[in-house]
Design an enzyme around this catalytic site. Sequence first.
Site, PDB file in Angstrom:
ATOM      1  N   ASP A  98       0.895  -1.233  -0.042  1.00 52.54           N
ATOM      2  CA  ASP A  98      -0.056   0.033  -0.007  1.00 52.54           C
ATOM      3  C   ASP A  98       0.613   1.266   0.153  1.00 52.54           C
ATOM      4  O   ASP A  98       1.930   0.917   0.204  1.00 52.54           O
ATOM      5  CB  ASP A  98      -1.064   0.193   1.158  1.00 52.54           C
ATOM      6  CG  ASP A  98      -2.270   0.662   1.032  1.00 52.54           C
ATOM      7  OD1 ASP A  98      -2.351   1.582  -0.190  1.00 52.54           O
ATOM      8  OD2 ASP A  98      -3.110   0.646   1.981  1.00 52.54           O
ATOM      9  N   ASP A  99       0.429   2.410  -0.115  1.00 53.67           N
ATOM     10  CA  ASP A  99       1.116   3.726  -0.288  1.00 53.67           C
ATOM     11  C   ASP A  99       1.341   4.139   0.969  1.00 53.67           C
ATOM     12  O   ASP A  99       2.421   4.479   1.168  1.00 53.67           O
ATOM     13  CB  ASP A  99       0.237   4.734  -1.194  1.00 53.67           C
ATOM     14  CG  ASP A  99      -1.211   5.070  -0.859  1.00 53.67           C
ATOM     15  OD1 ASP A  99      -1.384   4.159   0.240  1.00 53.67           O
ATOM     16  OD2 ASP A  99      -1.720   5.907  -1.180  1.00 53.67           O
ATOM     17  N   ASP A 102      -2.045   5.013   7.811  1.00 50.22           N
ATOM     18  CA  ASP A 102      -2.346   6.438   8.593  1.00 50.22           C
ATOM     19  C   ASP A 102      -2.870   5.854  10.161  1.00 50.22           C
ATOM     20  O   ASP A 102      -2.111   5.715  10.915  1.00 50.22           O
ATOM     21  CB  ASP A 102      -3.247   7.095   7.770  1.00 50.22           C
ATOM     22  CG  ASP A 102      -3.731   8.260   8.357  1.00 50.22           C
ATOM     23  OD1 ASP A 102      -3.737   8.570   9.622  1.00 50.22           O
ATOM     24  OD2 ASP A 102      -3.767   9.355   7.905  1.00 50.22           O
TER      25      ASP A 102
HETATM   26  O1  LIG Z   1      -4.355   3.300   7.816  1.00 53.12           O
HETATM   27  P1  LIG Z   1      -5.906   4.156   7.008  1.00 53.12           P
HETATM   28  O2  LIG Z   1      -6.424   5.146   8.296  1.00 53.12           O
HETATM   29  O3  LIG Z   1      -6.687   3.046   6.900  1.00 53.12           O
HETATM   30  O4  LIG Z   1      -5.385   4.807   5.810  1.00 53.12           O
HETATM   31  C1  LIG Z   1      -4.681   4.388   4.854  1.00 53.12           C
HETATM   32  C2  LIG Z   1      -5.279   3.962   3.739  1.00 53.12           C
HETATM   33  O5  LIG Z   1      -6.267   5.120   3.339  1.00 53.12           O
HETATM   34  C3  LIG Z   1      -5.945   5.600   1.876  1.00 53.12           C
HETATM   35  O6  LIG Z   1      -6.883   4.903   1.040  1.00 53.12           O
HETATM   36  P2  LIG Z   1      -8.322   5.220   0.819  1.00 53.12           P
HETATM   37  O7  LIG Z   1      -9.277   4.366   1.463  1.00 53.12           O
HETATM   38  O8  LIG Z   1      -8.347   6.671   0.717  1.00 53.12           O
HETATM   39  O9  LIG Z   1      -8.526   4.830  -0.734  1.00 53.12           O
HETATM   40  P3  LIG Z   1      -7.662   4.962  -2.187  1.00 53.12           P
HETATM   41  O10 LIG Z   1      -6.317   4.153  -2.143  1.00 53.12           O
HETATM   42  O11 LIG Z   1      -8.405   4.661  -3.087  1.00 53.12           O
HETATM   43  O12 LIG Z   1      -7.308   6.549  -2.270  1.00 53.12           O
HETATM   44  C4  LIG Z   1      -4.547   4.897   1.524  1.00 53.12           C
HETATM   45  O13 LIG Z   1      -4.146   4.295   0.375  1.00 53.12           O
HETATM   46  C5  LIG Z   1      -4.438   3.815   2.513  1.00 53.12           C
HETATM   47  O14 LIG Z   1      -4.875   2.674   1.903  1.00 53.12           O
HETATM   48  O1  HPA Z   2      -1.949  11.165   4.541  1.00 54.00           O
HETATM   49  C1  HPA Z   2      -2.600  10.723   3.532  1.00 54.00           C
HETATM   50  N1  HPA Z   2      -2.327  11.047   2.225  1.00 54.00           N
HETATM   51  C2  HPA Z   2      -3.243  10.594   1.202  1.00 54.00           C
HETATM   52  N2  HPA Z   2      -4.207   9.593   1.502  1.00 54.00           N
HETATM   53  C3  HPA Z   2      -4.302   9.153   2.911  1.00 54.00           C
HETATM   54  N3  HPA Z   2      -5.261   8.266   3.438  1.00 54.00           N
HETATM   55  C4  HPA Z   2      -4.965   8.345   4.777  1.00 54.00           C
HETATM   56  N4  HPA Z   2      -4.050   9.219   5.129  1.00 54.00           N
HETATM   57  C5  HPA Z   2      -3.783   9.604   3.957  1.00 54.00           C
HETATM   58 MG   LIG Z   3      -5.752   3.184  -0.003  1.00 56.78          MG
END
Ligand SMILES: O=P(O)(O)OC[C@H]1O[C@H](OP(=O)(O)OP(=O)(O)O)[C@H](O)[C@@H]1O
Ligand code: HPA
Ligand SMILES: [Mg+2]
Length: 166
Positions: A98-99, A102
């Site tokens: 994952d990226d 958080d």
């Molecule tokens: O640790 P957490 O609080 O769960 O946050 C982290 C997750 O939130 C974001 O995804 P998001 O659900 O926004 O979807 P996306 O990847 O499609 O942007 C990010 O890419 C992680 O997958």
């Molecule tokens: O800091 C952040 N950046 C982008 N996406 C996210 N989703 C949870 N935290 C973050």
């Molecule tokens: Mg995500």
Amino acid sequence: MPEAVPFNKHFPVSWEELHRNAKALAWRLIDKGPWKGIVAVTRGGLVPAAIIARELELRLIDTVCVSSYDHQNQREAMVLKGVEASGAGDGEGWLIIDDLVDTGKTAVIVRKMLPKAHFATVYAKPAGRPLVDTFITEVSQDTWIHFPWDIELQFSQPIAKQHRGS
Ligand SMILES: O=P(O)(O)OC[C@H]1O[C@H](OP(=O)(O)OP(=O)(O)O)[C@H](O)[C@@H]1O
Ligand code: HPA
Ligand SMILES: [Mg+2]
């Protein structure tokens, strides 16, 4: 439920920086393998997963589709697609990419699906950090990371003007 932390700081990431950090993650992961394949957590994990797949020469790639934020607002996580058909079983020998982590909410969900997989992210915040096996860069909990696919080049106020306004 823990209180939401306001995002006081902003951390923009360029494509070059993301590429460099994802390659650094691949360097960390190569010695921890061999790996059978990658499960990318959409959508944020897709670009890092592509870079890592290229560097580690992995061609077996699946996705788990989780969504839990509307821009900076966290809501209940929704699993849109699991990994039942991937052949990853309990995740032994597989990478989950994952990226970032958080709060760690997404990590908890994905770890339950593949308990023996190795969970790796490019960025980590303190609340999610204990849930990641390998990551590259830590930022504070009150920082919002702006990924290159979410931002564009635009005019920036001179520091003097920003300072006067604060
Ligand atoms: O640790 P957490 O609080 O769960 O946050 C982290 C997750 O939130 C974001 O995804 P998001 O659900 O926004 O979807 P996306 O990847 O499609 O942007 C990010 O890419 C992680 O997958
Ligand atoms: O800091 C952040 N950046 C982008 N996406 C996210 N989703 C949870 N935290 C973050
Ligand atoms: Mg995500």
